[in-house]
Write a protein that holds these residues in place. Structure first.
Motif, PDB file in Angstrom:
ATOM      1  N   ASP A 191      42.069  37.732  42.513  1.00  0.00           N
ATOM      2  CA  ASP A 191      40.608  37.808  42.397  1.00  0.00           C
ATOM      3  C   ASP A 191      40.042  38.934  43.261  1.00  0.00           C
ATOM      4  O   ASP A 191      39.083  39.601  42.867  1.00  0.00           O
ATOM      5  CB  ASP A 191      39.971  36.469  42.800  1.00  0.00           C
ATOM      6  N   VAL A 192      40.634  39.116  44.439  1.00  0.00           N
ATOM      7  CA  VAL A 192      40.168  40.190  45.328  1.00  0.00           C
ATOM      8  C   VAL A 192      40.361  41.550  44.641  1.00  0.00           C
ATOM      9  O   VAL A 192      39.474  42.405  44.657  1.00  0.00           O
ATOM     10  CB  VAL A 192      40.911  40.141  46.686  1.00  0.00           C
ATOM     11  N   ILE A 193      41.509  41.708  43.991  1.00  0.00           N
ATOM     12  CA  ILE A 193      41.775  42.973  43.283  1.00  0.00           C
ATOM     13  C   ILE A 193      40.769  43.155  42.143  1.00  0.00           C
ATOM     14  O   ILE A 193      40.257  44.255  41.915  1.00  0.00           O
ATOM     15  CB  ILE A 193      43.239  43.003  42.770  1.00  0.00           C
ATOM     16  N   TYR A 194      40.438  42.056  41.468  1.00  0.00           N
ATOM     17  CA  TYR A 194      39.443  42.127  40.387  1.00  0.00           C
ATOM     18  C   TYR A 194      38.066  42.529  40.933  1.00  0.00           C
ATOM     19  O   TYR A 194      37.379  43.378  40.364  1.00  0.00           O
ATOM     20  CB  TYR A 194      39.361  40.760  39.683  1.00  0.00           C
ATOM     21  N   VAL A 195      37.695  41.941  42.075  1.00  0.00           N
ATOM     22  CA  VAL A 195      36.392  42.270  42.666  1.00  0.00           C
ATOM     23  C   VAL A 195      36.337  43.762  43.019  1.00  0.00           C
ATOM     24  O   VAL A 195      35.360  44.455  42.719  1.00  0.00           O
ATOM     25  CB  VAL A 195      36.142  41.437  43.955  1.00  0.00           C
TER      26      VAL A 195
END
Lengths: 252, 222
Positions: B203-207
């Protein structure tokens, strides 16, 4: 997919002030393309170039090409009046002809071009009021003045009038900005239905509206086309920092 | 001038980080309690989990309000969606810490099996993954998030080793099967916590980048 409308290197000026800078953009057939950007970015100028309204303003001129199928619609040889039968326009404020009935508003494009046969006109009026999702509301009062309708109905009447001449492209310049949320929702639903019949380019200030109804979105800024991408991508992961800043409300 | 929405997003991030701190503490207390045979420390996990559940519901409520009132787009939308998902992952981690606490209590009441060398290694590795996944969110560090993803295989391997170690011990002590099961379940809970930390890192990479790398998939490269 080959674009139905292929704009190439379009620039436009108001006197010495350049409003559009070398815009190239392809509009796919039977799609909705939204144009977004802050006030003064050139988005209305862009669509007004496409049906040659821009050059009606004193001192305004443009250069570049825009191909509608095989025809360069910006060429001096193209008659703007006949072009507007192929590229219709719906404006911000509903503008039905005030002295005309609902029926005559829709039929006006045909009667102006000499079509008088009542059976043809009846068919065209009914078909296009149905396309504009207005038929059920007005079928029993076609002889009433168009201006007697509500704002949302008047705008759908204007859409029916624009559709009646059978355009290939329908330009819409903030068509819901003067309407309440219910009327806006009806027009948005209508746009979604209409793309089966006609290719739509819509200018809107409402980004959620662009996100809801369009297949592709173009972001204009200070006369430049900053980003043009599938709507779902542009509103979730824009590539350009300026797009990101605009759609997240950091400026504009 | 900072917009109201930006201030709300900042508060939301702080809420999530606070909740993540409680999750780390719940996992830490469950593990330390098992190591030190400290039942008080283990039972502290239940109260922390109550707090985590409350925080999770408050976070959800705030996210729904922000979505409804501000209709965010682009990076703001990605952040909000990621926080909703991370909230679920963190809440599940809290549940798994409780599961570890239950199994630890039951295990410590029986006869201990042979000291398993891989269990403390796995505990440290999983706690590291949780800590670094949260750090990658706080510092918006894609590289750190990527490092968390790389550690997931190691944790999976450690779980398999623990299962084999326990099976080996049980060959000579078949009557201690319940004790063995508790240890295998603890390893299983730890492995699941590692999976949730991996989800957070994704999710962090997506953000940060808009890339959806789940299941080896890259939906969009900026």
């Amino acid at each position: 997919m080959r674009p139905l409308l292929d704009v190439q290197n379009l620039s436009a000026w108001f006197g010495k002030q350049q409003a559009l800078k070398n815009i190239s953009l392809g509009v796919n057939p039977n799609s909705v393309t939204a144009i977004i950007g802050p006030s003064g970015c050139g988005k209305s100028t862009f669509i007004r170039c496409l049906n040659r309204l821009h050059e009606e303003i004193a001192g305004a001129f443009l250069q570049g090409n825009a191909w509608l199928e095989e025809e360069n619609i910006l060429s001096a040889q193209v008659d703007p009046v006949s072009l507007r039968r192929k590229i219709g326009m719906v404006f911000q404020r509903p503008n039905p002809f005030p002295s005309m009935s609902i029926y005559d508003n829709v039929a006006s494009g045909l009667t102006l071009s000499g079509i008088k046969r009542k059976s043809v006109l009846n068919e065209v009026v009914e078909k296009n009021l149905k396309l504009a999702a207005l038929w059920d509301e007005v079928k029993d009062k076609l002889s009433q003045a168009g201006s007697s309708l509500s704002g949302g109905q008047q705008q759908r009447l204007c859409i029916a009038r624009a559709l009646a001449i059978g355009p290939k492209v329908l330009l819409m310049d903030e068509p819901t900005s003067a309407l309440d949320p219910i009327s806006t929702a009806k027009i948005e639903e209508l746009i979604n239905e209409l793309k089966q019949e006609v290719t739509i380019v819509i200018v809107t200030h409402n980004m959620q509206q662009a996100a809801r109804i369009s297949d592709k979105t173009a972001f204009f800024l200070l006369g430049d086309l900053v980003e043009f991408a599938p709507t779902s991508e542009l509103f979730t992961s824009p590539k350009d920092e300026r797009t990101e800043r605009y759609i997240t409300g950091r400026f504009g | 001038m900072e917009r109201h929405f930006e201030a709300s997003l900042r508060d939301l991030k702080n809420q999530l980080v606070l909740m993540a701190g409680h999750v780390e503490r719940a996992i830490g207390n469950a593990i330390e309690g098992l190591k030190k045979k400290d039942f008080t420390l283990i039972s502290s996990v239940y109260a922390i989990e109550d707090t985590i559940n409350q925080e999770s519901m408050t976070l959800d409520e705030t996210c729904v309000k922000l979505l409804a009132l501000h209709q965010p787009l682009a990076a703001d939308l990605r952040l909000l969606i990621a926080i909703i998902k991370m909230n679920t992952d963190l809440e599940r981690m809290g549940d798994l810490a409780v599961n570890i606490a239950h199994d630890s209590e039951d295990y410590l009441q029986g006869t201990p099996l042979k000291q398993l060398v891989n269990l403390p290694i796995m505990c440290a590795e999983v706690q590291g993954m949780v800590r670094e996944s949260i750090n990658s969110f706080v510092s918006k560090n894609e590289k750190l998030a990527d490092e968390v993803l790389q550690r997931d295989d190691l944790v999976d391997n450690l779980k398999s080793k623990i299962k084999n170690d326990v099976a080996e011990v049980l060959k000579t002590r078949p009557h201690d099967v319940n004790q063995g099961l508790h240890l295998i379940l603890i390893a299983r809970h730890l492995e699941r916590i590692g999976d949730h930390a991996t989800n957070i890192a994704e999710d962090v990479i997506y953000v940060i980048s808009g890339k959806d790398i789940r299941h080896g998939h890259v939906a969009r490269t900026k």
